[in-house]
Write a protein that holds these residues in place. Structure first.
Motif, mmCIF file in Angstrom:
data_model
loop_
_atom_site.group_PDB
_atom_site.id
_atom_site.type_symbol
_atom_site.label_atom_id
_atom_site.label_comp_id
_atom_site.label_asym_id
_atom_site.label_seq_id
_atom_site.Cartn_x
_atom_site.Cartn_y
_atom_site.Cartn_z
ATOM 1 N N TYR A 155 11.227 11.233 -29.105
ATOM 2 C CA TYR A 155 11.741 9.928 -29.553
ATOM 3 C C TYR A 155 12.996 9.560 -28.759
ATOM 4 O O TYR A 155 13.705 10.438 -28.252
ATOM 5 C CB TYR A 155 12.082 9.982 -31.052
ATOM 6 C CG TYR A 155 10.872 10.241 -31.924
ATOM 7 C CD1 TYR A 155 10.288 9.212 -32.661
ATOM 8 C CD2 TYR A 155 10.307 11.514 -32.006
ATOM 9 C CE1 TYR A 155 9.170 9.444 -33.455
ATOM 10 C CE2 TYR A 155 9.180 11.753 -32.790
ATOM 11 C CZ TYR A 155 8.618 10.719 -33.510
ATOM 12 O OH TYR A 155 7.506 10.952 -34.287
ATOM 13 N N LEU A 156 13.261 8.257 -28.689
ATOM 14 C CA LEU A 156 14.457 7.764 -28.005
ATOM 15 C C LEU A 156 15.645 7.882 -28.969
ATOM 16 O O LEU A 156 15.932 6.965 -29.738
ATOM 17 C CB LEU A 156 14.264 6.309 -27.572
ATOM 18 C CG LEU A 156 15.428 5.691 -26.789
ATOM 19 C CD1 LEU A 156 15.596 6.346 -25.433
ATOM 20 C CD2 LEU A 156 15.229 4.182 -26.618
ATOM 21 N N ALA A 157 16.299 9.033 -28.939
ATOM 22 C CA ALA A 157 17.394 9.304 -29.886
ATOM 23 C C ALA A 157 18.486 10.103 -29.187
ATOM 24 O O ALA A 157 18.286 10.648 -28.103
ATOM 25 C CB ALA A 157 16.854 10.081 -31.083
ATOM 26 N N GLY A 158 19.668 10.150 -29.838
ATOM 27 C CA GLY A 158 20.759 10.986 -29.336
ATOM 28 C C GLY A 158 21.184 10.630 -27.919
ATOM 29 O O GLY A 158 21.396 9.458 -27.588
ATOM 30 N N HIS A 159 21.283 11.650 -27.063
ATOM 31 C CA HIS A 159 21.737 11.470 -25.676
ATOM 32 C C HIS A 159 20.846 10.478 -24.929
ATOM 33 O O HIS A 159 21.336 9.606 -24.203
ATOM 34 C CB HIS A 159 21.744 12.829 -24.965
ATOM 35 C CG HIS A 159 21.963 12.764 -23.489
ATOM 36 N ND1 HIS A 159 23.149 12.308 -22.930
ATOM 37 C CD2 HIS A 159 21.156 13.082 -22.442
ATOM 38 C CE1 HIS A 159 23.055 12.359 -21.607
ATOM 39 N NE2 HIS A 159 21.861 12.823 -21.297
ATOM 40 N N ALA A 160 19.530 10.571 -25.124
ATOM 41 C CA ALA A 160 18.604 9.662 -24.432
ATOM 42 C C ALA A 160 18.864 8.214 -24.835
ATOM 43 O O ALA A 160 18.860 7.310 -23.995
ATOM 44 C CB ALA A 160 17.159 10.046 -24.746
ATOM 45 N N ALA A 161 19.116 7.997 -26.135
ATOM 46 C CA ALA A 161 19.379 6.636 -26.631
ATOM 47 C C ALA A 161 20.698 6.100 -26.079
ATOM 48 O O ALA A 161 20.805 4.914 -25.738
ATOM 49 C CB ALA A 161 19.396 6.622 -28.156
ATOM 50 N N ARG A 162 21.703 7.002 -25.991
ATOM 51 C CA ARG A 162 23.008 6.571 -25.446
ATOM 52 C C ARG A 162 22.866 6.166 -23.974
ATOM 53 O O ARG A 162 23.437 5.160 -23.535
ATOM 54 C CB ARG A 162 24.053 7.675 -25.622
ATOM 55 C CG ARG A 162 24.497 7.863 -27.078
ATOM 56 C CD ARG A 162 25.716 8.762 -27.208
ATOM 57 N NE ARG A 162 25.418 10.176 -27.075
ATOM 58 C CZ ARG A 162 25.061 10.977 -28.088
ATOM 59 N NH1 ARG A 162 24.930 10.487 -29.320
ATOM 60 N NH2 ARG A 162 24.830 12.255 -27.885
ATOM 61 N N GLU A 163 22.097 6.938 -23.206
ATOM 62 C CA GLU A 163 21.856 6.603 -21.796
ATOM 63 C C GLU A 163 21.080 5.283 -21.694
ATOM 64 O O GLU A 163 21.371 4.447 -20.835
ATOM 65 C CB GLU A 163 21.050 7.725 -21.123
ATOM 66 C CG GLU A 163 21.790 9.052 -20.994
ATOM 67 C CD GLU A 163 22.904 9.015 -19.965
ATOM 68 O OE1 GLU A 163 22.601 9.172 -18.775
ATOM 69 O OE2 GLU A 163 24.081 8.802 -20.347
ATOM 70 N N TYR A 164 20.105 5.109 -22.557
ATOM 71 C CA TYR A 164 19.269 3.909 -22.557
ATOM 72 C C TYR A 164 20.111 2.663 -22.846
ATOM 73 O O TYR A 164 19.960 1.630 -22.189
ATOM 74 C CB TYR A 164 18.175 4.066 -23.615
ATOM 75 C CG TYR A 164 17.000 3.113 -23.476
ATOM 76 C CD1 TYR A 164 15.908 3.446 -22.676
ATOM 77 C CD2 TYR A 164 16.969 1.898 -24.165
ATOM 78 C CE1 TYR A 164 14.815 2.591 -22.557
ATOM 79 C CE2 TYR A 164 15.888 1.031 -24.050
ATOM 80 C CZ TYR A 164 14.812 1.385 -23.243
ATOM 81 O OH TYR A 164 13.745 0.531 -23.122
#
Length: 315
Positions: free
Chosen positions: A104-113
């Motif tokens: 899922y797009l969450a945490g570090h990945a979501a912040r980068e996104y």
């Protein structure tokens, strides 16, 4: 409350000791390791000044349970748990990458996104995704295993192979194991009304050259879980997910002006806040495992651990 924030043992046959952010690892003769899981709390690759009661016990018992539940999928390093805070196993040479897998797009990945990035570790992320939305298929986004407490860095498969950090043959095996473990972990989470959102795995090689799973697995320090029941409604309403992970600590730190960056001061953690973190970890354990958490005697943790480990080594 009494917490275990540092250790200084000299076990029979001890050759060396390595102190990580949370775990102190004692190397013994005959290729054995004694891993002591402390109550230290790490966030943004920084160890907080105060320990969290029962955190080490929770992580160790949870990791042990998960290792046993996945040993048919991937071999692991573990041979015994002589104390609630201790795991004993085979000494392995760790790979210098952590295998992070995200469903899922969450945490570090979501912040980068949010910062406009559409590629993570060489993997494309489609436009128009909502935070916490599922990827079409889980993506593997490795990080380098940082030495001396410095920040882990995102790295692509191509860079890992080009730099010779891991051979292509070994990396293919690590990817396969990572996907199989995530699949098993997701099934176990579903049985307890949870979604395994993302997690990381660490692997090592035995002296015979076999790849095995090491360190922790599917714990709230290494993984993020959402509650399945409310997931779709919260996603549709653009509400934050109700989750089980260490993310609540990171969010509290960010609210108090700390993200592990140079010059930032770690905010003061009151006794009430520390107790609330301990209670949250117990909740995490019980929700993830479906078992009641039984508190060990912490009146003298250091002595208890030494006694139990020495007794085990004698046997």
């Amino acid at each position: 409350m009494n917490t275990l924030t540092k250790t200084n043992y000299n076990f029979p046959g001890q050759k060396s000791v390595y102190k990580g952010k949370v775990r102190d690892v004692y190397t013994l003769e005959n290729d054995r390791l004694v891993m002591v899981v402390t109550d230290r709390l790490s966030a943004f690759d920084v160890v907080m000044p105060k320990g969290i009661p029962y955190k080490g016990q929770i992580l160790n018992q949870l990791a042990t349970k998960m290792m046993k539940a996945t040993e048919d999928v991937v071999p692991n390093w573990l041979t015994a748990t002589p104390d609630p805070n201790v795991a004993v196993g085979e000494n392995c040479v760790p790979f210098k990458v952590e295998m992070v897998i995200r469903g899922y797009l969450a945490g570090h990945a979501a912040r980068e996104y949010k910062n406009g990035k559409r590629e993570l570790c060489g993997i494309s992320m489609p436009d128009g995704m909502k935070e916490n939305e599922a990827f079409g298929a889980p993506i593997i986004t490795p990080t380098t295993k940082a030495a001396n407490g410095s920040h882990d860095e995102d790295i692509s498969r191509e860079e890992i192979l080009a730099q010779g950090i891991v051979s292509e043959e070994d990396f293919n095996e690590l990817e396969y194991y990572t996907r199989q473990l995530f699949l098993r972990g997701s099934e176990m989470a579903k049985d307890n009304g949870l979604i395994l959102v993302d997690t990381k795995y660490e692997f090592g090689k035995t002296k015979e050259g076999k790849i095995v799973l090491i360190d922790e697995i599917h714990t709230p320090d290494s993984s993020r879980y959402f509650y399945a029941e409310s997931y779709l409604q919260r996603l549709a309403e653009n509400k934050p997910q109700k989750q089980l992970s260490k993310e609540f600590v990171r969010e509290w730190l960010m609210e108090n002006g700390f993200q592990g960056k140079d010059g930032q001061q770690i905010p003061e953690m009151s006794e009430e806040y520390i107790e609330s973190v301990s209670e949250r970890y117990i909740e995490l354990y019980e929700q993830i495992t479906g078992d009641k958490f039984i508190k060990a005697d912490i009146s003298n943790i250091e002595e208890r651990i030494e006694q139990n480990v020495v007794e085990y080594l004698k046997g």
